[in-house]
Write a protein that holds these residues in place. Structure first.
Motif, PDB file in Angstrom:
ATOM      1  N   GLU A  88      62.849  89.565 -76.033  1.00  0.00           N
ATOM      2  CA  GLU A  88      62.990  90.861 -76.464  1.00  0.00           C
ATOM      3  C   GLU A  88      62.071  91.790 -77.801  1.00  0.00           C
ATOM      4  O   GLU A  88      61.838  92.461 -77.338  1.00  0.00           O
ATOM      5  CB  GLU A  88      64.323  91.602 -76.613  1.00  0.00           C
ATOM      6  CG  GLU A  88      64.580  93.071 -76.971  1.00  0.00           C
ATOM      7  CD  GLU A  88      66.864  93.711 -76.605  1.00  0.00           C
ATOM      8  OE1 GLU A  88      67.227  92.854 -75.912  1.00  0.00           O
ATOM      9  OE2 GLU A  88      66.523  93.875 -77.339  1.00  0.00           O
ATOM     10  N   TYR A  89      62.570  90.703 -79.014  1.00  0.00           N
ATOM     11  CA  TYR A  89      61.931  91.506 -79.967  1.00  0.00           C
ATOM     12  C   TYR A  89      60.530  91.031 -80.043  1.00  0.00           C
ATOM     13  O   TYR A  89      59.810  92.041 -80.736  1.00  0.00           O
ATOM     14  CB  TYR A  89      62.799  91.934 -81.079  1.00  0.00           C
ATOM     15  CG  TYR A  89      63.674  92.280 -82.204  1.00  0.00           C
ATOM     16  CD1 TYR A  89      65.087  92.038 -80.345  1.00  0.00           C
ATOM     17  CD2 TYR A  89      63.797  92.748 -82.451  1.00  0.00           C
ATOM     18  CE1 TYR A  89      66.130  93.116 -80.832  1.00  0.00           C
ATOM     19  CE2 TYR A  89      64.294  94.353 -82.918  1.00  0.00           C
ATOM     20  CZ  TYR A  89      66.001  94.249 -82.326  1.00  0.00           C
ATOM     21  OH  TYR A  89      66.911  95.114 -82.348  1.00  0.00           O
ATOM     22  N   PHE A  90      60.489  89.821 -79.330  1.00  0.00           N
ATOM     23  CA  PHE A  90      58.991  89.407 -79.766  1.00  0.00           C
ATOM     24  C   PHE A  90      58.032  90.867 -78.525  1.00  0.00           C
ATOM     25  O   PHE A  90      56.951  91.071 -79.146  1.00  0.00           O
ATOM     26  CB  PHE A  90      58.737  88.256 -78.984  1.00  0.00           C
ATOM     27  CG  PHE A  90      57.581  87.717 -78.324  1.00  0.00           C
ATOM     28  CD1 PHE A  90      56.468  87.124 -79.355  1.00  0.00           C
ATOM     29  CD2 PHE A  90      56.646  87.996 -76.894  1.00  0.00           C
ATOM     30  CE1 PHE A  90      54.896  86.682 -79.403  1.00  0.00           C
ATOM     31  CE2 PHE A  90      55.648  87.590 -76.543  1.00  0.00           C
ATOM     32  CZ  PHE A  90      54.776  86.838 -78.202  1.00  0.00           C
ATOM     33  N   LEU A  91      58.464  90.838 -77.092  1.00  0.00           N
ATOM     34  CA  LEU A  91      57.260  91.756 -77.104  1.00  0.00           C
ATOM     35  C   LEU A  91      57.935  93.354 -77.244  1.00  0.00           C
ATOM     36  O   LEU A  91      56.838  93.736 -77.249  1.00  0.00           O
ATOM     37  CB  LEU A  91      58.616  91.672 -75.174  1.00  0.00           C
ATOM     38  CG  LEU A  91      58.076  90.443 -74.616  1.00  0.00           C
ATOM     39  CD1 LEU A  91      59.120  90.618 -73.248  1.00  0.00           C
ATOM     40  CD2 LEU A  91      56.900  89.949 -74.319  1.00  0.00           C
ATOM     41  N   MET A  92      59.021  93.517 -77.969  1.00  0.00           N
ATOM     42  CA  MET A  92      58.673  94.627 -78.543  1.00  0.00           C
ATOM     43  C   MET A  92      57.691  94.236 -80.106  1.00  0.00           C
ATOM     44  O   MET A  92      57.339  96.004 -80.186  1.00  0.00           O
ATOM     45  CB  MET A  92      60.162  95.399 -79.077  1.00  0.00           C
ATOM     46  CG  MET A  92      61.137  95.578 -77.744  1.00  0.00           C
ATOM     47  SD  MET A  92      62.664  96.663 -78.468  1.00  0.00           S
ATOM     48  CE  MET A  92      63.582  95.801 -79.733  1.00  0.00           C
ATOM     49  N   ALA A  93      57.983  93.868 -80.504  1.00  0.00           N
ATOM     50  CA  ALA A  93      56.597  94.033 -81.801  1.00  0.00           C
ATOM     51  C   ALA A  93      55.234  94.515 -81.150  1.00  0.00           C
ATOM     52  O   ALA A  93      54.385  94.727 -81.530  1.00  0.00           O
ATOM     53  CB  ALA A  93      57.051  92.270 -82.179  1.00  0.00           C
ATOM     54  N   TRP A  94      54.808  94.680 -79.876  1.00  0.00           N
ATOM     55  CA  TRP A  94      53.760  94.860 -79.286  1.00  0.00           C
ATOM     56  C   TRP A  94      53.172  96.154 -78.991  1.00  0.00           C
ATOM     57  O   TRP A  94      52.443  97.012 -79.604  1.00  0.00           O
ATOM     58  CB  TRP A  94      53.418  93.964 -77.809  1.00  0.00           C
ATOM     59  CG  TRP A  94      53.133  93.270 -78.782  1.00  0.00           C
ATOM     60  CD1 TRP A  94      53.919  92.059 -77.506  1.00  0.00           C
ATOM     61  CD2 TRP A  94      51.577  92.009 -78.720  1.00  0.00           C
ATOM     62  NE1 TRP A  94      53.867  91.094 -77.997  1.00  0.00           N
ATOM     63  CE2 TRP A  94      52.319  90.943 -78.451  1.00  0.00           C
ATOM     64  CE3 TRP A  94      50.423  92.906 -78.450  1.00  0.00           C
ATOM     65  CZ2 TRP A  94      51.794  89.924 -79.146  1.00  0.00           C
ATOM     66  CZ3 TRP A  94      50.034  91.411 -78.968  1.00  0.00           C
ATOM     67  CH2 TRP A  94      49.582  90.319 -79.310  1.00  0.00           C
TER      68      TRP A  94
END
Ligand SMILES: [Zn+2]
Length: 327
Positions: free
Chosen positions: A252-258
């Motif tokens: 989730e946070y890997f994707l939201m980092a964008w």
């Protein structure tokens, strides 16, 4: 969902012994707020029926941050967000709190009447639920937080608890210590306000991404968490959130980092929960495995107040439990 009450705490409730959060002197409860008996400049307002008892010299909060509608650490979600939250699988599974609260309820039941006083630090929106404790006859619970969005009866900061020494039988702090600047000071405060044989229950994250935005400051390994509570005898401890939750949050946070787009981040949160939420079932067997301690989302600690340090620095080396423990 709890809604703010007009009068959260009556000014003539004499069951609590107050202490000035600024100078440790006594407090007088007035109709419009609280006043220090030693220093007239230490005045504390009543907002939405709750006393706001903060030490501005140490707290990240100020009394003026608190109005019934203002957001501090959290706000009440909209009805549609609540509904979605119920429908979608949760990205985390609490592995310790329910069983621990049941055990604590049994301990309190065995204590004499008048010795079942529970202080909740960081009650949040009230949905965490302490039903197991509330079912205990004669239980006296006081919920506190640094937000008026939930059912808190008192606004206070754990680094300067506005209570005289030794008057609580149990202090609960679930997912609180990562949100304070000085966790050790807060644990010392919990120790101070507990009676001689008082109990503490805390859960604190280890591998969890930043949450609650500007109010997130620190993390603890299992050993670091034990050291924090070194003035307590350990009754129980373990994994509160497992490695599968960490895996879901990581995606989730890997994707939201964008992106900082609110809409895109909501979609990511919804999709990861929908597609990966089932993984949290793996945390149930994992919570019993020592190796999972190296990858856990967080730990719980249940302890009894002790008069002196219960673990030495050397003991902490032996305390390690994980995949690389020496046989
Ligand atoms: Zn004072």
């Amino acid at each position: 969902m709890s809604t703010p009450r007009a009068d959260r705490l009556s000014a003539d409730d004499h069951s609590i012994l107050w202490r000035c959060p600024c100078c440790a002197a006594g407090l007088d409860a007035l109709d419009d707020g609280w006043r220090c008996v030693a220093d007239a400049t230490h005045r504390f307002p009543r907002v939405a029926g709750a006393p706001v008892l903060l030490n501005p010299a140490r707290s990240v909060f100020r009394a003026e941050d608190f109005t019934p509608q203002a957001r501090t650490t959290f706000k009440n979600p909209a009805a549609w967000a609540l509904w979605l939250g119920r429908v979608l699988p949760s990205p985390s599974r609490d592995l310790g709190t329910e069983r621990s609260l049941r055990a604590l309820a049994d301990v309190l039941r065995a204590r004499p009447e008048g010795s079942r006083r529970v202080l909740v630090i960081g009650c949040g929106d009230g949905t965490a639920g302490y039903g197991k404790l509330e079912a205990v006859d004669g239980i006296e619970m006081l919920e506190t937080d640094v937000s008026l969005a939930g059912p808190a009866a008192v606004v206070c900061d754990a680094s300067d608890l506005p209570f005289a020494d030794g008057q609580w039988d149990l202090v609960i702090a679930v997912a609180v210590l990562e949100h304070v600047l000085e966790p050790q000071r807060c644990v010392d405060e919990m120790h101070r306000v507990l009676r001689a044989d008082g109990l503490v229950y805390a859960t604190t994250p280890f591998m969890q991404q930043v949450h609650m935005a500007e109010y997130d400051f620190t993390r603890f390994t299992r050993s670091g968490h034990r050291w924090l509570f070194r003035h307590f005898d350990e009754l129980d401890s373990g994994i509160a959130t497992g490695p599968a939750s960490v895996l879901i949050w990581s995606v989730e946070y890997f994707l939201m980092a964008w992106t900082t787009s609110v809409g895109a981040r909501r979609v990511v949160k919804g999709l990861t929960r929908l597609l990966l939420g089932w993984l949290t079932w793996l945390d149930v067997p994992l919570a019993r495995r020592a190796a999972a301690c190296d990858a856990a989302g967080g730990f719980y600690f249940m302890g009894r107040k002790a008069a002196k340090v219960t673990v030495s620095a050397r003991d902490m080396v032996r305390y390690y439990r994980g995949g690389d423990a020496q046989k």
